[in-house]
Design an enzyme around this catalytic site. Structure first.
Site, PDB file in Angstrom:
ATOM      1  N   GLU A 110       0.828  -1.202   0.000  1.00 36.60           N
ATOM      2  CA  GLU A 110       0.000   0.000   0.000  1.00 36.60           C
ATOM      3  C   GLU A 110       0.864   1.256   0.000  1.00 36.60           C
ATOM      4  O   GLU A 110       1.454   1.620   1.027  1.00 36.60           O
ATOM      5  CB  GLU A 110      -0.933   0.021   1.215  1.00 36.60           C
ATOM      6  CG  GLU A 110      -1.864   1.223   1.227  1.00 36.60           C
ATOM      7  CD  GLU A 110      -2.765   1.283   2.446  1.00 36.60           C
ATOM      8  OE1 GLU A 110      -3.342   2.367   2.674  1.00 36.60           O
ATOM      9  OE2 GLU A 110      -2.876   0.284   3.160  1.00 36.60           O
ATOM     10  N   LYS A 241      -8.024 -15.113  16.382  1.00 35.14           N
ATOM     11  CA  LYS A 241      -8.045 -14.600  15.011  1.00 35.14           C
ATOM     12  C   LYS A 241      -9.387 -13.994  14.612  1.00 35.14           C
ATOM     13  O   LYS A 241      -9.800 -14.076  13.443  1.00 35.14           O
ATOM     14  CB  LYS A 241      -7.626 -15.682  14.015  1.00 35.14           C
ATOM     15  CG  LYS A 241      -6.179 -16.146  14.199  1.00 35.14           C
ATOM     16  CD  LYS A 241      -5.736 -17.087  13.101  1.00 35.14           C
ATOM     17  CE  LYS A 241      -4.257 -17.364  13.202  1.00 35.14           C
ATOM     18  NZ  LYS A 241      -3.932 -18.435  14.142  1.00 35.14           N
ATOM     19  N   ASP A 315       2.167 -14.089  12.907  1.00 33.42           N
ATOM     20  CA  ASP A 315       1.005 -14.679  12.251  1.00 33.42           C
ATOM     21  C   ASP A 315       0.091 -13.549  11.792  1.00 33.42           C
ATOM     22  O   ASP A 315      -0.597 -12.921  12.598  1.00 33.42           O
ATOM     23  CB  ASP A 315       0.276 -15.593  13.244  1.00 33.42           C
ATOM     24  CG  ASP A 315      -0.843 -16.390  12.593  1.00 33.42           C
ATOM     25  OD1 ASP A 315      -1.329 -15.974  11.528  1.00 33.42           O
ATOM     26  OD2 ASP A 315      -1.247 -17.429  13.161  1.00 33.42           O
TER      27      ASP A 315
END
Length: 412
Positions: A110, A241, A315
């Site tokens: 980005e 998550k 992660d």
């Protein structure tokens, strides 16, 4: 919208397109230990959609040479993806664990992201640096146990709380570094969730706590006199998550606060706006967060965390839960107090992807690779988010946000 969809579709072909297919296919043979020959076999199956040039980009000679190293972190290995890595800093931290000037690597595609975070870091460092601390830590795993009745569930909880020492020993026997620091039962009629919180040393600890909890569960099933209908090592209660109210309130990982007071002069000269303008926009942004039901109230933690996690071998999926928290901006006389609190920073300086070549190098840039650096790394992660909050609020308040993205992204 319905008209546009209908215009793209052929009504006569739709049933055939959506029907199950029994066409023949050739599956990939699973592989856990990559070799040059196995990688080549995979690429042969990826052609002709993938070209030899594609193979050369992903399975370059340096990557193939290190295939065994990468293979410990992935299955069906075919190579590596190269991402642009930028750096911000020096970012000054006056932290309980991270103390000094740091250059922070960020991996992203980005455009404008690194420039924005670098501007925030410059303003914070010019203001004397960021005060930061890890306030609490503990990675959650929440096994679930199913019983025939509420009475059985209650009897189970009674047995658990009177056998904590035995369960703790069973869990901690699986790890040198993990410690079970709390265990809290949560009953929903005939289902019991056990909220198990662990400290994990310098590792992020996701696998560590799973293995420890599995041992704890087997200790329960081997010794508990209450009949258990079924059990699961994770009952989807922990917030693993995913964003959750539990994670926002109690934290899952390391809870970190970071703050800095920006003098009015630095806001004007470095950020191109005023304290009053930033506070005015902050009030509107805070309202927007509340009205839309966000978990917390912040601008874009996920941007900095994703780039930081990818660069340092964390992660990346944990960004889903890590990118929660609260940003505050308040007047301090003529100056601007800025702070962030993130309750779910899941990072490690050892384990996971931290040992891969590029990620280890990124941790070396920070000076935070290896044992003894996990809490400092969490403070750097939260402080990086603070820099991003300062910069984006200033840009939107001053009306520079669109122009910056046009010049650095679309029109470069």
């Amino acid at each position: 919208m319905l008209q546009r969809i209908k215009a793209r579709l052929d009504a006569d072909q739709i049933p055939q397109q959506l029907a199950p297919s029994d066409a023949e296919f050739s599956t990939l043979r699973p592989s856990r230990k990559p070799t040059k020959e196995i990688i080549g076999r995979f690429w042969n199956q990826l052609k002709p959609t993938a070209s030899a040039e594609d193979q050369a980009q992903i399975a370059d000679p340096a990557t193939i040479e290190d295939a065994e190293t990468y293979g410990t972190n992935i299955e069906n290995f075919i190579g590596t993806i190269k991402l642009p890595v930028g750096v911000i800093g020096p970012l000054r931290l006056n932290g309980m664990n991270a103390n000094g000037d740091y250059h922070v690597p960020l991996a992203t595609t980005e455009a404008a992201l690194v420039a924005s975070y670098a501007r925030g870091a410059y303003a914070a460092t010019r203001s004397g640096g960021v005060s930061t601390a890890v306030l609490y830590e503990g990675v959650l795993r929440t096994p679930a146990f199913v019983f025939k009745s509420l009475l059985k569930a209650g009897q189970f909880v009674d047995w658990v709380v009177t056998n904590i020492d035995m369960l703790q020993s069973a869990a901690e026997a699986t790890t040198r570094h993990g410690k079970l620091v709390s265990l809290e039962p949560f009953i929903d009629t005939n289902v019991v969730f056990l909220i198990c919180r662990y400290t994990t040393g310098d590792a992020a600890g996701q696998n560590m706590v799973t293995i420890a909890t599995d041992a704890l569960c087997h200790a329960i099933t081997d010794n508990c006199p209450v009949a258990i209908e079924n059990w699961y090592v994770e009952g989807n209660f922990s917030g693993d998550k995913k964003a959750s109210a539990l994670g926002l309130v109690t934290g899952r990982g390391r809870k970190v606060s970071a703050s800095v007071t920006l003098p009015a002069e630095i806001v004007e000269k470095t950020l191109g706006t005023t304290v009053e303008a930033m506070l005015d926009y902050g009030r509107v942004a805070n309202l927007g967060a509340h009205l839309s039901g966000q978990f917390g109230a912040q601008a874009h933690y996920a941007n900095g965390l994703a780039a930081f996690y990818i660069a340092t071998g964390q992660d990346a999926a944990c960004v889903a839960e890590s990118a929660m928290g609260v940003t505050r901006m308040e007047p301090r006389g003529d100056d601007l107090f800025c702070s962030v609190t993130l309750p779910n920073i899941l990072v490690g300086s050892v384990g996971g992807g931290t040992g891969l070549p590029s990620q280890a190098a990124a941790l070396n840039i920070l000076g935070l690779r290896g044992s003894g650096c996990g809490t400092a790394l969490a403070e750097v992660a939260a402080t990086t988010c603070l820099c991003g909050e300062i910069s984006i609020v200033a840009a939107i308040a001053a009306g520079h946000f669109t122009r910056a993205h046009e010049s650095l992204a679309r029109h470069r």
